[in-house]
Scaffold this motif. Structure first.
Motif, mmCIF file in Angstrom:
data_model
loop_
_atom_site.group_PDB
_atom_site.id
_atom_site.type_symbol
_atom_site.label_atom_id
_atom_site.label_comp_id
_atom_site.label_asym_id
_atom_site.label_seq_id
_atom_site.Cartn_x
_atom_site.Cartn_y
_atom_site.Cartn_z
ATOM 1 N N THR A 73 -9.502 -7.123 12.664
ATOM 2 C CA THR A 73 -9.552 -6.998 10.967
ATOM 3 C C THR A 73 -8.319 -7.107 10.371
ATOM 4 O OG1 THR A 73 -10.016 -4.846 10.874
ATOM 5 C CG2 THR A 73 -11.969 -6.238 11.185
ATOM 6 N N ASP A 74 -7.207 -6.608 11.192
ATOM 7 C CA ASP A 74 -5.957 -6.415 10.597
ATOM 8 C C ASP A 74 -5.226 -7.935 10.427
ATOM 9 O OD1 ASP A 74 -6.311 -3.821 10.661
ATOM 10 O OD2 ASP A 74 -5.526 -3.434 12.482
ATOM 11 N N LEU A 75 -4.281 -7.849 9.629
ATOM 12 C CA LEU A 75 -3.384 -9.463 9.555
ATOM 13 C C LEU A 75 -1.833 -9.084 9.738
ATOM 14 C CD1 LEU A 75 -3.714 -12.470 8.698
ATOM 15 C CD2 LEU A 75 -3.006 -11.609 6.319
ATOM 16 N N TYR A 95 8.631 -8.000 9.439
ATOM 17 C CA TYR A 95 7.268 -8.216 9.899
ATOM 18 C C TYR A 95 6.438 -7.319 9.249
ATOM 19 C CZ TYR A 95 10.006 -11.175 13.009
ATOM 20 O OH TYR A 95 10.642 -12.178 13.443
ATOM 21 N N ALA A 96 5.258 -7.731 8.413
ATOM 22 C CA ALA A 96 4.501 -6.860 7.879
ATOM 23 C C ALA A 96 3.025 -7.168 8.343
ATOM 24 C CB ALA A 96 4.607 -7.460 6.242
ATOM 25 N N ALA A 97 2.370 -6.003 8.076
ATOM 26 C CA ALA A 97 1.011 -5.959 8.394
ATOM 27 C C ALA A 97 -0.008 -5.302 7.334
ATOM 28 C CB ALA A 97 0.552 -5.383 9.907
ATOM 29 N N PHE A 98 -1.180 -5.944 7.271
ATOM 30 C CA PHE A 98 -2.080 -5.486 6.316
ATOM 31 C C PHE A 98 -3.407 -5.224 6.970
ATOM 32 C CE2 PHE A 98 0.469 -8.675 3.919
ATOM 33 C CZ PHE A 98 0.955 -7.820 2.961
ATOM 34 N N GLY A 99 -4.039 -3.996 6.664
ATOM 35 C CA GLY A 99 -5.173 -3.805 7.036
ATOM 36 C C GLY A 99 -5.751 -2.256 7.287
ATOM 37 N N ARG A 100 -6.512 -2.071 8.203
ATOM 38 C CA ARG A 100 -7.249 -0.885 8.291
ATOM 39 C C ARG A 100 -6.795 0.030 9.127
ATOM 40 N NH1 ARG A 100 -9.957 -4.524 5.978
ATOM 41 N NH2 ARG A 100 -11.188 -4.241 3.918
ATOM 42 N N PHE A 101 -5.528 0.359 9.444
ATOM 43 C CA PHE A 101 -4.954 0.847 10.671
ATOM 44 C C PHE A 101 -4.130 2.240 10.584
ATOM 45 C CE2 PHE A 101 -2.087 -2.539 8.917
ATOM 46 C CZ PHE A 101 -1.019 -1.732 8.581
ATOM 47 N N GLU A 111 -1.391 -3.529 -4.636
ATOM 48 C CA GLU A 111 -2.613 -3.043 -5.334
ATOM 49 C C GLU A 111 -3.388 -3.761 -4.086
ATOM 50 O OE1 GLU A 111 -3.580 -4.613 -9.058
ATOM 51 O OE2 GLU A 111 -2.044 -3.515 -9.924
ATOM 52 N N LEU A 112 -4.143 -2.679 -3.359
ATOM 53 C CA LEU A 112 -5.015 -2.799 -2.053
ATOM 54 C C LEU A 112 -6.186 -2.449 -2.375
ATOM 55 C CD1 LEU A 112 -2.087 -2.076 0.477
ATOM 56 C CD2 LEU A 112 -2.697 -4.235 -0.317
ATOM 57 N N PRO A 113 -7.259 -2.886 -1.589
ATOM 58 C CA PRO A 113 -8.384 -2.184 -1.311
ATOM 59 C C PRO A 113 -8.355 -0.844 -1.044
ATOM 60 C CG PRO A 113 -8.635 -4.432 -0.735
ATOM 61 C CD PRO A 113 -7.349 -4.122 -0.979
ATOM 62 N N SER A 114 -9.411 0.104 -1.335
ATOM 63 C CA SER A 114 -9.193 1.668 -1.102
ATOM 64 C C SER A 114 -8.755 1.783 0.363
ATOM 65 C CB SER A 114 -10.235 2.302 -1.490
ATOM 66 O OG SER A 114 -11.525 1.995 -0.850
ATOM 67 N N ASP A 115 -9.457 0.773 1.178
ATOM 68 C CA ASP A 115 -9.232 1.422 2.605
ATOM 69 C C ASP A 115 -8.253 0.685 3.367
ATOM 70 O OD1 ASP A 115 -10.717 -0.912 2.330
ATOM 71 O OD2 ASP A 115 -12.191 -0.444 3.910
ATOM 72 N N VAL A 116 -7.222 -0.202 2.524
ATOM 73 C CA VAL A 116 -6.404 -1.132 3.082
ATOM 74 C C VAL A 116 -4.907 -0.762 3.034
ATOM 75 C CG1 VAL A 116 -5.201 -3.221 3.217
ATOM 76 C CG2 VAL A 116 -7.745 -3.150 2.927
ATOM 77 N N VAL A 117 -3.939 -0.822 3.926
ATOM 78 C CA VAL A 117 -2.714 -0.200 3.700
ATOM 79 C C VAL A 117 -2.030 -1.433 4.235
ATOM 80 C CG1 VAL A 117 -3.276 2.059 4.431
ATOM 81 C CG2 VAL A 117 -2.564 0.525 6.275
ATOM 82 N N VAL A 118 -0.592 -1.257 3.964
ATOM 83 C CA VAL A 118 0.544 -2.285 4.139
ATOM 84 C C VAL A 118 1.485 -1.365 5.214
ATOM 85 C CG1 VAL A 118 1.948 -1.972 2.083
ATOM 86 C CG2 VAL A 118 2.304 -3.716 3.579
ATOM 87 N N SER A 119 1.981 -2.056 6.212
ATOM 88 C CA SER A 119 2.890 -1.383 7.078
ATOM 89 C C SER A 119 4.329 -1.230 6.454
ATOM 90 C CB SER A 119 3.114 -2.184 8.293
ATOM 91 O OG SER A 119 3.646 -3.648 8.121
ATOM 92 N N ARG A 131 -7.618 -2.296 17.588
ATOM 93 C CA ARG A 131 -8.364 -1.459 18.153
ATOM 94 C C ARG A 131 -7.685 -0.564 18.955
ATOM 95 N NH1 ARG A 131 -14.125 -4.490 19.729
ATOM 96 N NH2 ARG A 131 -14.677 -4.887 17.717
ATOM 97 N N GLY A 132 -6.330 -0.787 18.958
ATOM 98 C CA GLY A 132 -5.321 0.025 19.676
ATOM 99 C C GLY A 132 -5.367 -0.311 21.129
ATOM 100 N N VAL A 133 -4.771 0.238 22.091
ATOM 101 C CA VAL A 133 -4.733 0.154 23.744
ATOM 102 C C VAL A 133 -5.226 1.256 24.400
ATOM 103 C CG1 VAL A 133 -2.481 -1.439 23.272
ATOM 104 C CG2 VAL A 133 -2.433 0.954 23.422
ATOM 105 N N GLY A 134 -5.471 0.816 25.514
ATOM 106 C CA GLY A 134 -6.214 1.630 26.653
ATOM 107 C C GLY A 134 -5.601 3.051 26.682
ATOM 108 N N MET A 135 -4.277 3.160 26.639
ATOM 109 C CA MET A 135 -3.816 4.870 26.845
ATOM 110 C C MET A 135 -4.027 5.519 25.637
ATOM 111 S SD MET A 135 0.416 3.921 26.144
ATOM 112 C CE MET A 135 0.346 2.387 27.352
ATOM 113 N N GLY A 136 -4.435 4.996 24.342
ATOM 114 C CA GLY A 136 -4.668 5.721 23.015
ATOM 115 C C GLY A 136 -3.231 5.922 22.521
ATOM 116 N N PRO A 137 -3.450 6.391 20.969
ATOM 117 C CA PRO A 137 -2.506 6.348 19.976
ATOM 118 C C PRO A 137 -1.370 7.547 20.637
ATOM 119 C CG PRO A 137 -4.328 7.261 19.040
ATOM 120 C CD PRO A 137 -4.967 6.521 20.377
#
Length: 328
Positions: A125-127, A182-188, A152-160, A207-213
């Motif tokens: 769901t990220d861009l 390089y920018a990203a928008f989403g719920r991360f 101005e972003l939706p309440s749960d969206v951030v910009v990198s 959703r991240g990677v197998g090793m975890g954040p």
């Protein structure tokens, strides 16, 4: 590598042509942006307000950005109307002093395109959307122009993190218009990782990677500490890092550096990567090493790539991420 990973690789490696060249009319000295996104991250609406005389023209910072412009209106007010366009620039010369205009970018079209450094790419769901997609600027700019931006972003969206920032205000200088960031928008999640002499703002996409954040952040910090051994500190004071998950890889297959107002580094991280494997990977150290040298024209990339390729081996050996024999 899967078709999706190959498409992302193309996004990060190919290049449109720069379009921002000195234009006619007065040099813009001060202006601000307000960027607003919808919840689905399909459209970006930019309000641009000029202080003093308006410039004659606005153009995308990269030629590929032209194809995603939906409309441009101004000056904003009861009598606003579409601004003239010739396919290359938005004409703003008839706007009065101290006025604002609006342009709208089709992020969904850019994500469908999936091509070139001027494109965009969805990670769940990220861009990921490079500034080449959505940033337009006056073609004629004063050398020390004062430029700010807010989102101005939706309440749960951030910009990198992609430019210098003070709370909700971002500060742009000429590098923001001369180079792609390089920018990203989403719920991360964004983690702020301290390394010698610097802070890395790590955006953990998808959703991240197998090793975890935690393990992923630890590995990137280790690579940054290795890169710090070149100069005795990390090459820049802060950098925005996009950790981009890619399927079926067990390491880090690719990365790239953006040299905007604040350096941004996109690093592909395999879903199947282990902490041990990623900790010793050459790609993050290679990309971080690029930050120790000034930008070198792509026609002479043998020099910048040669330096980074040399140090990716030397620094990993110095940091005990590989043996001296492996480095040789």
């Amino acid at each position: 590598m899967t078709r999706g990973a190959l498409a992302l690789l193309a996004l990060l490696t190919s290049c449109g042509g720069p379009t921002v060249v000195p234009g006619r009319g007065p040099a813009a000295r001060q202006w601000s942006y307000r960027f607003a996104l919808d919840g689905a991250l399909t459209r970006l609406e930019a309000t641009v307000c000029f202080v003093g005389e308006a410039p004659a023209e606005l153009a995308p910072i990269d030629a590929s950005g032209r194809r995603y412009l939906l409309r441009a209106d101004g000056p904003l007010g009861p009598d606003e109307a579409p601004l003239p366009r010739d396919g290359r620039v938005i004409t703003t010369e008839r706007m009065p002093p101290d006025s604002c205009m609006r342009y709208v970018v089709d992020l969904e079209a850019a994500a469908r395109q999936r091509g070139g450094i001027g494109g965009a790419y969805r990670i769940g769901t990220d861009l990921v959307a490079a500034t080449a997609v959505w940033l337009w600027a006056p073609r004629n700019r004063a050398p020390a122009a004062r430029v700010t931006a807010t989102f101005e972003l939706p309440s749960d969206v951030v910009v990198s993190p992609l430019w210098a920032r003070n709370e909700d205000t971002w500060f742009l200088d000429e590098r923001a218009f001369g180079f792609t960031a390089y920018a990203a928008f989403g719920r991360f999640e964004v983690r702020h990782v301290g390394v010698p002499g610097a802070c890395l703002h790590v955006s953990l996409l998808g959703r991240g990677v197998g090793m975890g954040p935690d393990a992923l952040s630890h590995c990137l910090a280790g690579s940054a500490r290795a890169a710090s051994m070149m100069l005795g500190r990390f090459p820049v004071r802060e950098a925005g890092i996009l950790a981009v998950p890619t399927p079926f890889s067990s390491s880090s297959p690719f990365g790239i550096v953006g040299r905007g107002t604040m350096p941004t580094v996109a690093i592909l991280v395999g879903d199947l990567a282990t902490e041990e494997r990623l900790a010793s990977a050459w790609v993050p150290v290679h990309e971080f090493s690029h930050l120790a040298t000034p930008f070198i024209d792509r026609d002479d990339a043998w020099l910048s790539e040669g330096i980074a390729t040399y140090y990716q081996e030397v620094l990993r050996a110095r940091a005990d991420l590989q043996s001296a024999e492996q480095a040789w």
